[in-house]
Scaffold this motif. Structure first.
Motif, PDB file in Angstrom:
ATOM      1  N   ASP A   1      33.774  30.374  39.395  1.00 32.08           N
ATOM      2  CA  ASP A   1      34.947  30.873  40.117  1.00 32.08           C
ATOM      3  C   ASP A   1      35.710  31.830  39.188  1.00 32.08           C
ATOM      4  N   LEU A   2      35.226  33.063  39.099  1.00 33.32           N
ATOM      5  CA  LEU A   2      35.801  34.008  38.138  1.00 33.32           C
ATOM      6  C   LEU A   2      37.180  34.508  38.572  1.00 33.32           C
ATOM      7  N   ARG A   3      37.444  34.448  39.899  1.00 32.58           N
ATOM      8  CA  ARG A   3      38.775  34.834  40.350  1.00 32.58           C
ATOM      9  C   ARG A   3      39.822  33.846  39.781  1.00 32.58           C
TER      10      ARG A   3
ATOM     11  N   CYS B   1      40.198  34.367  36.096  1.00 35.51           N
ATOM     12  CA  CYS B   1      41.069  35.527  35.827  1.00 35.51           C
ATOM     13  C   CYS B   1      42.545  35.164  35.978  1.00 35.51           C
TER      14      CYS B   1
ATOM     15  N   ARG C   1      44.285  40.062  30.594  1.00 41.70           N
ATOM     16  CA  ARG C   1      43.664  40.515  31.844  1.00 41.70           C
ATOM     17  C   ARG C   1      43.770  42.032  31.967  1.00 41.70           C
TER      18      ARG C   1
ATOM     19  N   CYS D   1      39.150  42.300  37.317  1.00 48.72           N
ATOM     20  CA  CYS D   1      38.907  41.216  36.348  1.00 48.72           C
ATOM     21  C   CYS D   1      37.643  40.389  36.630  1.00 48.72           C
ATOM     22  N   PRO D   2      37.454  39.873  37.874  1.00 51.25           N
ATOM     23  CA  PRO D   2      36.265  39.017  38.066  1.00 51.25           C
ATOM     24  C   PRO D   2      34.965  39.731  37.715  1.00 51.25           C
ATOM     25  N   GLN D   3      34.882  41.013  38.067  1.00 48.43           N
ATOM     26  CA  GLN D   3      33.644  41.750  37.739  1.00 48.43           C
ATOM     27  C   GLN D   3      33.503  41.944  36.229  1.00 48.43           C
TER      28      GLN D   3
ATOM     29  N   GLN E   1      32.317  38.766  34.679  1.00 45.85           N
ATOM     30  CA  GLN E   1      30.886  38.539  34.914  1.00 45.85           C
ATOM     31  C   GLN E   1      30.063  39.279  33.865  1.00 45.85           C
TER      32      GLN E   1
END
Lengths: 131, 224
Positions: A42-44, A47, A55, A66-68, A71
């Motif tokens: 759950d990268l969201r 972040c 961030r 951020c989530p990308q 990853q």
């Protein structure tokens, strides 16, 4: 004895004022939440647990949201082994690497992650870090 | 009440000035601390958080310890060291711990002497050293507090720079601890030493810290 009491009080006051090295449940909780978010992919959420400056730095450096960007960095989701707090800063040792946390107005947030020690007295090298 | 203020004006004035300047330091320190927080990309903190922080504690303690060290050294130094012409110095022939007659102890106590001065034995021995002893104890406590608070502040900075923390004993040997200590000690020693010498040649009319305006430069142990 008054003098003994004074010495005891002063030493206690010094130890209280220093806020030294003990654990802080809120910092440990933030580290655990960050690890859980990474473990669940759950990268969201991960972040959201980053310090704002970290961030912003990550998104600026990688020109991605951020989530990308997270990853791309492929952070490890190690189990939190130990959290050490000094004032508004903390370090979480995990089974894979080290994270640094900072106290913000929103609570404890991860200031740097994916950190590994370098030479003695040199700063850790971190995959994700603030300014 | 008026008599109380008149009789304690020196202590009360400096006590009040101390509290005002400590409050001023806390406000200026908070602004400075938060400027650094913002520069580091972290959030500013509130006033209460700051005055409870190791950063504020070490800044206060390092100054307190050096002031008490200054008085400790001065109390002992003036027993044994002579400065010709200084109102801060004793006459050459009185150097040392002096006789019972000079110190109003033993057979020479007076009706108004403090009870522990009259008591003799260990109580008089302790009372005879109580001023230097208390200055020394306060100095050591403040220096200890500086070491603990400085250690905590140092470790916080280490973590903010993504570096490892150190143990308290390691901090006692660190440049940060000794830089904080020595920079305060040198300023106190400069102030005391220069005052002892300048008071040989300069005057402040009406101050017991000065010789009388008309006193000879070579007159020692004279105050007015």
């Amino acid at each position: 004895m008054a003098l003994g009491r004074t010495a005891m009080l002063s030493a206690t006051a010094a130890l209280v004022l220093c806020g030294c090295g003990g654990g802080d449940p809120a910092a440990a909780q933030a580290a655990s939440s960050f690890g859980a978010a990474l473990g669940a992919g759950d990268l969201r959420r991960a972040c959201e647990l980053l310090a704002p400056a970290t961030r912003a730095t990550l998104e600026y450096q990688q020109s991605r949201v951020c989530p990308q960007a997270m990853q791309q960095d492929n952070l490890s989701a190690g189990a939190v082994l130990q959290v050490e707090v000094w004032g508004g800063e903390a370090r979480a040792r995990t089974s894979s690497d080290t994270w640094f946390l900072t106290r913000t107005t929103q609570g404890w947030r991860v200031a740097a992650a994916g950190c590994v020690p370098q030479a003695q007295d040199a700063p850790y090298m971190c995959k994700v870090s603030g300014p | 009440m008026r008599a109380f203020f008149r009789d304690n004006a020196l202590g009360l004035t400096f006590g009040a000035a101390f509290l005002l300047t400590l409050a001023g330091q806390s406000v200026a320190g908070l602004v400075d601390f938060n400027n650094q927080q913002i520069a580091d990309g972290t959030d500013p903190i509130g006033y209460l958080d700051y005055v409870m922080s190791s950063s504020f504690a070490v800044d206060v303690a390092e100054n307190w310890q050096s002031e008490y060290l200054q008085f400790l050294l001065y109390v002992f130094g003036t027993v044994w060291l002579f400065q010709r012409g200084s109102p801060e110095s004793k006459p050459l022939h009185q150097l040392g711990r002096e006789s019972d007659r000079d110190q109003q102890t033993g057979r020479h106590v007076t009706a108004g002497s403090p009870p522990w001065a009259k008591a003799g034995g260990w109580r008089t021995a302790i009372f005879s050293r109580s001023l230097g002893f208390l200055m020394g104890v306060i100095f050591l406590l403040c220096w200890f507090a500086q070491s603990v608070a400085g250690w905590a502040a140092y470790n916080g900075e280490q973590l903010s720079q993504r570096e490892d923390t150190i143990e308290w004993l390691s901090y006692l040997g660190s440049a940060d601890f000794w830089n904080r200590s020595l920079q305060n000690w040198q300023s106190e020693l400069l102030a005391v030493g220069s005052f002892a010498v300048l008071s040989v040649f300069l005057r402040q009319r009406g101050s017991p810290e000065s010789k009388p305006v008309g006193a000879e430069h070579g007159a020692t142990a004279v105050s007015g």
